[in-house]
Design a protein around this motif. Structure first.
Motif, short mmCIF file in Angstrom:
data_model
loop_
_atom_site.label_atom_id
_atom_site.label_comp_id
_atom_site.label_asym_id
_atom_site.label_seq_id
_atom_site.Cartn_x
_atom_site.Cartn_y
_atom_site.Cartn_z
N GLU A 103 65.04 27.80 -14.29
CA GLU A 103 66.09 26.88 -14.73
C GLU A 103 67.10 27.62 -15.60
O GLU A 103 68.31 27.41 -15.51
CB GLU A 103 65.49 25.71 -15.50
N GLY A 104 66.60 28.51 -16.45
CA GLY A 104 67.49 29.30 -17.31
C GLY A 104 68.41 30.18 -16.48
O GLY A 104 69.58 30.35 -16.81
N TYR A 105 67.86 30.72 -15.36
CA TYR A 105 68.66 31.57 -14.48
C TYR A 105 69.78 30.77 -13.83
O TYR A 105 70.94 31.20 -13.81
CB TYR A 105 67.74 32.15 -13.39
N VAL A 106 69.44 29.60 -13.32
CA VAL A 106 70.45 28.77 -12.65
C VAL A 106 71.53 28.33 -13.63
O VAL A 106 72.72 28.33 -13.32
CB VAL A 106 69.79 27.54 -11.98
N LEU A 107 71.11 27.96 -14.86
CA LEU A 107 72.10 27.51 -15.84
C LEU A 107 72.87 28.68 -16.43
O LEU A 107 73.92 28.49 -17.03
CB LEU A 107 71.40 26.72 -16.96
N GLY A 108 72.34 29.88 -16.30
CA GLY A 108 73.06 31.06 -16.77
C GLY A 108 72.91 31.33 -18.25
O GLY A 108 73.82 31.86 -18.89
N ILE A 109 71.75 31.00 -18.83
CA ILE A 109 71.61 31.17 -20.27
C ILE A 109 70.55 32.19 -20.68
O ILE A 109 70.23 32.31 -21.85
CB ILE A 109 71.32 29.83 -20.98
N ILE A 110 70.01 32.93 -19.71
CA ILE A 110 69.00 33.93 -20.09
C ILE A 110 69.65 35.31 -20.16
O ILE A 110 70.78 35.49 -19.72
CB ILE A 110 67.82 33.94 -19.10
N SER A 111 68.91 36.29 -20.69
CA SER A 111 69.50 37.61 -20.90
C SER A 111 69.65 38.33 -19.56
O SER A 111 69.07 37.93 -18.55
CB SER A 111 68.59 38.43 -21.81
N GLU A 167 68.74 24.12 -8.07
CA GLU A 167 70.20 24.08 -7.88
C GLU A 167 70.61 22.78 -7.22
O GLU A 167 71.61 22.15 -7.58
CB GLU A 167 70.64 25.25 -7.00
N LEU A 209 62.01 29.98 -16.64
CA LEU A 209 62.92 31.10 -16.38
C LEU A 209 63.89 30.77 -15.25
O LEU A 209 65.05 31.14 -15.30
CB LEU A 209 62.12 32.34 -15.96
N GLU A 251 66.35 39.43 -18.18
CA GLU A 251 65.58 38.34 -17.57
C GLU A 251 66.19 37.97 -16.22
O GLU A 251 65.48 37.66 -15.27
CB GLU A 251 65.57 37.12 -18.51
#
Lengths: 179, 265
Positions: free
Chosen positions: B13-21, B46, B11, B24
């Motif tokens: 990594e997804g947050y940092v990359l900006g690809i989660i909902s 990061e 979650l 989330e």
């Protein structure tokens, strides 16, 4: 010739918010290549990618007051602006109608010629993932589809997509750390 | 709240990359505000992302910088907040009169120059002082923004239609409400708003339980130290009711203390 100034992240942010020209010049020098690399990974056309990079820096300048250092580092914020701008362009009707894309010719990286756009930036790590993980990261990160959209496109339940994407991200983190 | 497995869940990594909902994202921000290990994990990813993504890059076209800097310079509100140092340098012009006059003028100029140098030191020290004050104000502002973000994140969670409030009635009278459990039916996350927890001995801790088929399942320890509006608890898939007991510090596998509050789902 000005002596080369080095800023730490905090100083840089303060100066950028003060609209200090030297700070923006430093920002450009330091990050233009990394941002350009990301943009061109999404929109593989040199001219279009250049235009996008310009838009991105101007957006950074205009939106710097909205940057909140508690939510993340400056680089992460700039990367997100660049990615959003690139994906918007990718989906624009203008770009889609543009048939003649200018391919990258003989890209030089640290002296050695790179033929393949896949060897650059974050893409090089994504390519080391197993196929189904790579596909997911490509659709979500490089093509900008939401998890819901991907679930619909691949006809797989949303819960499965979420679980798989998180596993892919976890593996990606491992790969990045190990290389 | 199992922080280690949260950090390994992908979650962050997804947050940092900006690809989660968006949902989330809110959850990650709430977790980061409440747990410094999670905030640190975000920073760490990061940093490594920044470092590694700069390794094999394609050079941006050379002529681009000038265009960009020109556009930036021509932006209308260029409020320069730097204090400008004033240099009052008076040029020594050639004299057509006597040497005496020339000497006098040079002496006067030197005095003025000394004065301006002193002024420079004075203005520079003021500049440093204001800069430091400004930095301190930014820090204070950051702290306020952070606090506000935490509150906003909590409010966002409460507004979610899938979030079900379960008031925990004090036993045995069932009159007063000790706390409210918030259970998100969709993502199964559980939060607790401790409105009225009585004082307790320092070696004991309140523990939340989910009751499933009459059996109590550990839903986590209630940690009020950080003063958060919503305390994150364990994920619970099914529950008929929730209960609160007072347990020794660290908690128990099965409830040892009396049931102090209960709420039916």
């Amino acid at each position: 010739m000005l002596k080369e100034i080095k800023y730490n992240e905090q100083e840089l942010i303060i100066l950028l918010k003060q609209r200090d020209n030297n700070a923006y010049s430093y920002l450009y020098d330091h990050y233009c290549n990394a941002l350009f690399t990301l943009i061109i990974s999404i929109v593989p056309d040199k001219n279009v990618a250049s235009d996008i990079l310009q838009e991105v820096f101007i957006k950074i300048y205009r939106k710097i007051d909205y940057y909140d250092s508690n939510k993340g580092r400056l680089y992460t914020w700039m990367l997100q602006i660049a990615r959003n701008e690139a994906i918007d362009t990718l989906r624009s009707s203008q770009y889609k109608s543009q048939q003649n894309q200018q391919p990258l010719d003989n890209v030089y990286i640290n002296g050695s010629v790179v033929q393949n756009i896949d060897e650059i930036g974050i893409k090089q790590f994504v390519n080391m993932l197993k196929t189904e993980y790579r596909e997911l990261i490509d659709l979500s990160y490089f093509k900008g589809f939401t998890q819901e959209e991907i679930a619909q496109m691949l006809n797989i339940p949303l819960g499965t997509i979420k679980t798989r994407l998180r596993a892919a991200l976890n593996q990606l983190k491992q790969i990045i750390s190990d290389n | 709240m199992d922080i280690e497995s949260y950090i390994k869940s992908g979650l962050i990594e997804g947050y940092v990359l900006g690809i989660i909902s968006a949902e989330e994202r809110n959850n990650v921000e709430l977790m980061a505000a409440q747990h410094s290990e999670i905030k640190a994990a975000i920073r760490s990813f990061e940093e490594i992302l920044e470092k590694k993504s700069q390794s094999s890059v394609i050079a941006a076209p050379f002529d681009l910088k000038n265009k960009i800097m020109d556009t930036i310079n021509s932006q209308s509100d260029l409020k320069k907040k730097n204090l400008k140092q004033s240099n009052a340098a008076i040029p020594i012009t050639a004299m057509s009169r006597g040497v005496k006059w020339l000497r006098g003028t040079i002496a006067a100029c030197i005095i003025v120059l000394m004065g301006s140098i002193i002024l420079n030191f004075y203005y520079y020290s003021r500049f440093k002082k204001y800069n430091a004050q400004y930095a301190e104000m930014l820090n204070k502002q950051n702290a306020l923004v952070q606090k506000n973000n935490r509150l906003e994140a909590s409010v966002k969670m409460l507004r979610d239609p899938a979030m079900k409030p379960i008031p925990m009635h004090m036993m045995p009278d069932k009159n007063d409400i000790m706390a409210t459990v918030y259970w998100n039916g969709q993502n199964k996350m559980v939060y607790l708003m401790a409105s009225n927890l009585p004082n307790k001995p320092s070696n004991m801790q309140y523990q939340l339980w989910a009751i499933v088929d009459g059996k109590p399942i550990n839903a986590g320890m209630i940690d009020t130290r950080k003063n958060d509006m919503l305390i994150a608890m364990k994920e619970i898939n099914n529950a008929d009711a929730f209960a609160i007991t007072l347990e020794p510090m660290g908690g128990s596998a099965t409830p040892q203390g009396n049931m102090l509050a209960m709420g039916k789902v």
